[in-house]
Enzyme design. Sequence first.
Site, mmCIF file in Angstrom:
data_model
loop_
_atom_site.group_PDB
_atom_site.id
_atom_site.type_symbol
_atom_site.label_atom_id
_atom_site.label_comp_id
_atom_site.label_asym_id
_atom_site.label_seq_id
_atom_site.Cartn_x
_atom_site.Cartn_y
_atom_site.Cartn_z
ATOM 1 N N GLY A 65 45.372 45.094 35.103
ATOM 2 C CA GLY A 65 45.264 45.678 33.771
ATOM 3 C C GLY A 65 46.525 46.394 33.353
ATOM 4 N N ASN A 107 43.738 54.994 38.797
ATOM 5 C CA ASN A 107 42.558 54.382 39.400
ATOM 6 C C ASN A 107 41.862 55.294 40.414
ATOM 7 O OD1 ASN A 107 42.353 50.783 40.162
ATOM 8 N ND2 ASN A 107 41.402 51.984 38.572
ATOM 9 N N ASN A 110 40.096 48.300 44.508
ATOM 10 C CA ASN A 110 39.301 48.076 43.297
ATOM 11 C C ASN A 110 39.746 46.789 42.621
ATOM 12 O OD1 ASN A 110 39.172 49.584 40.009
ATOM 13 N ND2 ASN A 110 37.561 48.501 41.076
ATOM 14 N N ARG A 157 46.934 55.247 30.946
ATOM 15 C CA ARG A 157 47.233 53.813 30.909
ATOM 16 C C ARG A 157 48.185 53.471 29.765
ATOM 17 N NH1 ARG A 157 43.900 49.511 33.664
ATOM 18 N NH2 ARG A 157 43.202 50.651 35.488
ATOM 19 N N HIS A 182 32.889 48.696 36.093
ATOM 20 C CA HIS A 182 33.884 48.143 37.009
ATOM 21 C C HIS A 182 34.593 49.202 37.840
ATOM 22 C CE1 HIS A 182 36.217 44.766 38.360
ATOM 23 N NE2 HIS A 182 37.362 45.226 37.901
ATOM 24 N N TRP A 183 34.398 50.472 37.480
ATOM 25 C CA TRP A 183 35.129 51.555 38.135
ATOM 26 C C TRP A 183 34.180 52.500 38.860
ATOM 27 C CZ3 TRP A 183 38.487 52.787 33.229
ATOM 28 C CH2 TRP A 183 39.543 51.856 33.153
#
Length: 278
Positions: free
Chosen positions: A39, A47, A103, A184, A257-258
Site C-alpha cells: 500500500g 503498521n 501483515n 501514510r 485487514h489490520w
Amino acid sequence: MALDLTEEGTSRFAQTKRWRIHYNEAGEGHPIIMLHGSGPGATGWSNFGPNLKVLAEKYRVLAVDMPGWGKSDPVSAEERDHVAAAVDLMDELGIEKAAFVGNSMGGMTALRFACEHPDRMSHLITMGPGSGGPSIFSAGDGPSEGLKILVEGYRNPTPETMRKLVDIMSYSAGDAGEEVVRQRADAAAANPEHLANFLAGLDRMRPFIDMDALSRCQIPALLVHGRDDRVVHFEHSLKLVTVIPNSRLVLFNRCGHWAQLEHADEFNRLVDDFITHN
C-alpha cells in the site's frame, strides 16, 4: 502499559550488502521482526507503532521498512526480494533467530521466509496474508475491493484517497484512523519513487507460496485474520491452517485487514503468550 516511544526516537538505518534499510527498534530480549503490508505510504511504524510500544517492554522489536517502502532504498519490481532483505538485515544486526510478525504482504514474506530459512525463524505470526491459488468462498479471482483501492492510492496518493484506503482496510478505524491517514499520506509524498516503481511492476507481481514446503514446516505458527477483511478474504488463513502442521488460527469478528491495530490489546497479548509458550 505502552512505552512512551516515538517514530523519531526509535528510527534506525542499516546498510546491508544490498540495500539501505530503515527500521524502528526498541526493547531487549528475544527479537521480533515486524513486516508491514503493501500500500502507498505503508511503513513499519504506521503498521505496528502501537504494537511495538507494548511488546518492547519484553522483547527486542524491529518494525522494518522493506526496500521499496518508507525510508528504505527504492527498488524495481525485478530487484524486490523481501526475504533476502530480511536475511541481510538480520546478518547486519547480528540476529541469528527471530520471531516474525507479518501483515498482508509482510505475512506472505514471513511464510516464504519460513520455507527458505527455517533455522532463522523461531515463531511465525501472520495477519491477513494471501495463500495463492483459486478462491473458494470469496467472489471471483480478480482483485478484491480493497486491492482496487490500494492501487488507486498509488496512482492518486492524496489524503482523501488514503482516507478511503484506511476505511476499507479496517472494520472501524475510529479515532486512530486519521493518524494513519496522515502517516501514510506523508510517507507517500516523501517517497514518490516508491509509488512509481510499484505501479511499473504491477503486472509482474505474482507472489508465490509453496504449500508443499509449508506442509513440512515445523515452526510454531499463529495465524490471525479479520472476519470482515475486504482486502484478503479469511479463507486464505483457513487454507494455511489446514496446511501448516504446528499452527492455530484466531479469527476476529468486527475486524478488517489490520487486526494488529483494530484489536491491538488482544493482539499484543496473543503474540506475547504465543512466543512465551511455544
